[in-house]
Design an enzyme around this catalytic site. Structure first.
Site, PDB file in Angstrom:
ATOM      1  N   THR A 175     -31.198  54.153  36.314  1.00 27.65           N
ATOM      2  CA  THR A 175     -31.824  52.877  36.641  1.00 27.65           C
ATOM      3  C   THR A 175     -30.895  51.969  37.428  1.00 27.65           C
ATOM      4  O   THR A 175     -29.664  52.023  37.257  1.00 27.65           O
ATOM      5  CB  THR A 175     -32.228  52.150  35.339  1.00 27.65           C
ATOM      6  OG1 THR A 175     -32.624  50.818  35.659  1.00 27.65           O
ATOM      7  CG2 THR A 175     -31.069  52.057  34.360  1.00 27.65           C
ATOM      8  N   TYR A 185     -30.242  48.025  27.882  1.00 29.10           N
ATOM      9  CA  TYR A 185     -30.978  49.083  28.594  1.00 29.10           C
ATOM     10  C   TYR A 185     -30.083  49.714  29.654  1.00 29.10           C
ATOM     11  O   TYR A 185     -29.922  50.940  29.713  1.00 29.10           O
ATOM     12  CB  TYR A 185     -32.246  48.498  29.230  1.00 29.10           C
ATOM     13  CG  TYR A 185     -32.930  49.460  30.148  1.00 29.10           C
ATOM     14  CD1 TYR A 185     -33.536  50.603  29.651  1.00 29.10           C
ATOM     15  CD2 TYR A 185     -32.950  49.248  31.524  1.00 29.10           C
ATOM     16  CE1 TYR A 185     -34.142  51.511  30.497  1.00 29.10           C
ATOM     17  CE2 TYR A 185     -33.557  50.143  32.378  1.00 29.10           C
ATOM     18  CZ  TYR A 185     -34.152  51.274  31.872  1.00 29.10           C
ATOM     19  OH  TYR A 185     -34.738  52.180  32.716  1.00 29.10           O
TER      20      TYR A 185
HETATM   21  N1  UFG Z   1     -41.635  39.063  35.353  1.00 26.97           N
HETATM   22  C1  UFG Z   1     -42.351  37.885  35.225  1.00 26.97           C
HETATM   23  N2  UFG Z   1     -43.456  37.880  34.418  1.00 26.97           N
HETATM   24  C2  UFG Z   1     -43.851  38.990  33.725  1.00 26.97           C
HETATM   25  C3  UFG Z   1     -43.116  40.185  33.866  1.00 26.97           C
HETATM   26  C4  UFG Z   1     -42.009  40.195  34.690  1.00 26.97           C
HETATM   27  O1  UFG Z   1     -42.011  36.869  35.825  1.00 26.97           O
HETATM   28  O2  UFG Z   1     -44.848  38.904  32.983  1.00 26.97           O
HETATM   29  C5  UFG Z   1     -40.468  39.077  36.238  1.00 26.97           C
HETATM   30  C6  UFG Z   1     -39.212  39.467  35.491  1.00 26.97           C
HETATM   31  O3  UFG Z   1     -38.610  38.350  34.877  1.00 26.97           O
HETATM   32  C7  UFG Z   1     -38.380  40.074  36.606  1.00 26.97           C
HETATM   33  C8  UFG Z   1     -39.429  40.719  37.538  1.00 26.97           C
HETATM   34  O4  UFG Z   1     -40.654  40.070  37.208  1.00 26.97           O
HETATM   35  O5  UFG Z   1     -37.736  39.068  37.313  1.00 26.97           O
HETATM   36  C9  UFG Z   1     -39.573  42.203  37.319  1.00 26.97           C
HETATM   37  O6  UFG Z   1     -39.716  42.437  35.929  1.00 26.97           O
HETATM   38  P1  UFG Z   1     -40.283  43.796  35.334  1.00 26.97           P
HETATM   39  O7  UFG Z   1     -40.419  43.601  33.865  1.00 26.97           O
HETATM   40  O8  UFG Z   1     -41.483  44.223  36.096  1.00 26.97           O
HETATM   41  O9  UFG Z   1     -39.143  44.856  35.659  1.00 26.97           O
HETATM   42  P2  UFG Z   1     -37.565  44.774  35.414  1.00 26.97           P
HETATM   43  O10 UFG Z   1     -36.916  44.347  36.700  1.00 26.97           O
HETATM   44  O11 UFG Z   1     -37.230  44.018  34.181  1.00 26.97           O
HETATM   45  O12 UFG Z   1     -37.183  46.269  35.061  1.00 26.97           O
HETATM   46  C10 UFG Z   1     -37.624  47.332  35.837  1.00 26.97           C
HETATM   47  C11 UFG Z   1     -37.638  48.579  34.970  1.00 26.97           C
HETATM   48  C12 UFG Z   1     -36.271  48.954  34.584  1.00 26.97           C
HETATM   49  C13 UFG Z   1     -35.372  49.021  35.788  1.00 26.97           C
HETATM   50  C14 UFG Z   1     -35.430  47.791  36.594  1.00 26.97           C
HETATM   51  C15 UFG Z   1     -34.621  47.976  37.837  1.00 26.97           C
HETATM   52  O13 UFG Z   1     -38.406  48.363  33.797  1.00 26.97           O
HETATM   53  O14 UFG Z   1     -36.344  50.229  34.010  1.00 26.97           O
HETATM   54  O15 UFG Z   1     -36.775  47.523  36.927  1.00 26.97           O
HETATM   55  O16 UFG Z   1     -34.760  46.927  38.730  1.00 26.97           O
HETATM   56  F1  UFG Z   1     -34.117  49.170  35.380  1.00 26.97           F
END
Ligand code: UFG
Length: 330
Positions: A116, A140
């Site tokens: 990741t 993670y």
């Molecule tokens: N976000 C919101 N509202 C939500 C969900 C997410 O504003 O309801 C924001 C988060 O704060 C973040 C962005 O959208 O800034 C992306 O969040 P995600 O939860 O969609 O994904 P993440 O970036 O947390 O994580 C994902 C994968 C991980 C990986 C990562 C790498 O779940 O496995 O991308 O960038 F490591």
């Protein structure tokens, strides 16, 4: 080739199983169905099992005798890893160790690991290349980094064992024929949350943090279509089968979108302004993550086909509508 896929009933794993099947490989999925679904396994046999069940795991490896193992089974929710780190070190590190032990003991020559972008933490330079320091800021990312290090050391110690670690950025979209897609009972990812909000499953989409050091104050991510990510696994498999050395590759498109930009495109695709509310930061979120994926393209010949946010969100929206019709809403 014969490929054992852990987590092959999950979101990304099922898209890779589909592609392996389409390309004529013999596939076996090993999945405990904790978040995956049996109906998502479109090729080969499904063994319902847990990685912690070493007896079943070893027997499955012995009986199937794969040429390669692809390891997807993992917990993947960044904020959950902050509140429940032991779940992540158990599922993502300890269980990966058990799998690698079984793979090395069973003399399986090739291993492809779902890593990741979270291993980079908050990179100093963007786009981030594979040689950037590993400084994860959440459990993670740490849990995956430790598995990468175990793989590195095992490959150095066992000449018959080679691996590729693929560092995924933000995976989105779904199978264009709507056979499979993201299907978690309680989704947390931005695009799935947004589209389910548009369907009325959730009352509003929260934007977590508007005070980041980014042009519009919201986090920036590099969104990659799941079928392009799946094809990166085929490239990795061919690399290892062709005698290629163990290596690590970023999987992203090399450009980022802010949360607000993603929300705007989601609203365009669904055709109306579903409710959105801005709130405080979520635990464990880095401000920006963008991949330098030149190595994957240049060394493995990877050719992305769906590098377009609208295409990605349209495919995710088609899937969500199909899924809502096919299954009971939560
Ligand atoms: N976000 C919101 N509202 C939500 C969900 C997410 O504003 O309801 C924001 C988060 O704060 C973040 C962005 O959208 O800034 C992306 O969040 P995600 O939860 O969609 O994904 P993440 O970036 O947390 O994580 C994902 C994968 C991980 C990986 C990562 C790498 O779940 O496995 O991308 O960038 F490591």
């Amino acid at each position: 080739m014969r490929v054992l896929v852990t987590g092959g009933a999950g979101y990304i794993g099922s898209h890779v199983v589909k592609l392996l099947g389409e390309q004529g490989h013999t596939v076996m999925t090993y999945d405990n169905l904790s978040t995956g679904n049996a109906w998502a396994v479109l090729a080969g046999e499904l063994v319902v099992g847990d990685l912690a069940d070493t007896t079943l795991l070893q027997a499955t490896l012995r009986d199937f005798a794969p040429d390669a193992v692809m390891h997807f089974a993992a917990s993947i929710v960044v904020p959950e890893s902050v509140s429940d780190p032991l779940k992540y070190y158990t599922n993502n590190t300890a269980n990966t160790l058990k799998l690698i032990q079984a793979v090395v003991a069973g003399r399986v020559p090739h291993f492809i690991f779902s890593s990741t972008a979270a291993v980079y933490g908050m990179p100093q330079q963007l786009p981030v290349s594979e040689s950037a320091p590993l400084l994860p800021i959440n459990p993670y990312g740490t849990s995956k980094m430790m598995s990468e290090l175990i793989l590195r050391d095992c490959a150095a110690a066992h000449p018959g064992f080679r691996y590729v670690a693929l560092r995924y950025f933000n995976v989105a979209g779904a199978d264009l024929s709507c056979r499979i897609g993201q299907a978690y009972a309680m989704p947390t990812h931005l695009i799935t949350r947004g589209l389910k909000t548009a369907q009325g499953v959730f009352p509003e989409l929260l934007i977590f943090g508007t005070d980041y050091d980014t042009p519009d104050g919201t986090c920036i991510r590099d969104y990659i279509h799941v079928d392009d990510l799946a094809s990166a696994h085929i490239c990795a498999l061919e690399h290892l089968a062709g005698g290629g050395a163990s290596d690590i590759f970023n999987c992203g498109y090399g450009r980022g979108f802010s949360v607000r930009e993603v929300v705007r495109v989601m609203r365009e695709v669904v055709g109306y302004d579903f409710p959105v509310r801005e709130t405080g930061r979520r635990a464990g979120d880095p401000a920006a993550l963008i991949a330098d994926s030149r190595k994957l393209q240049q060394s493995l010949g990877w050719k992305p086909r769906y590098d377009d946010l609208h295409t990605m969100i349209r495919s995710a929206w088609a899937w969500e509508q199909h899924y809502a019709r096919r299954h009971q809403r939560p």
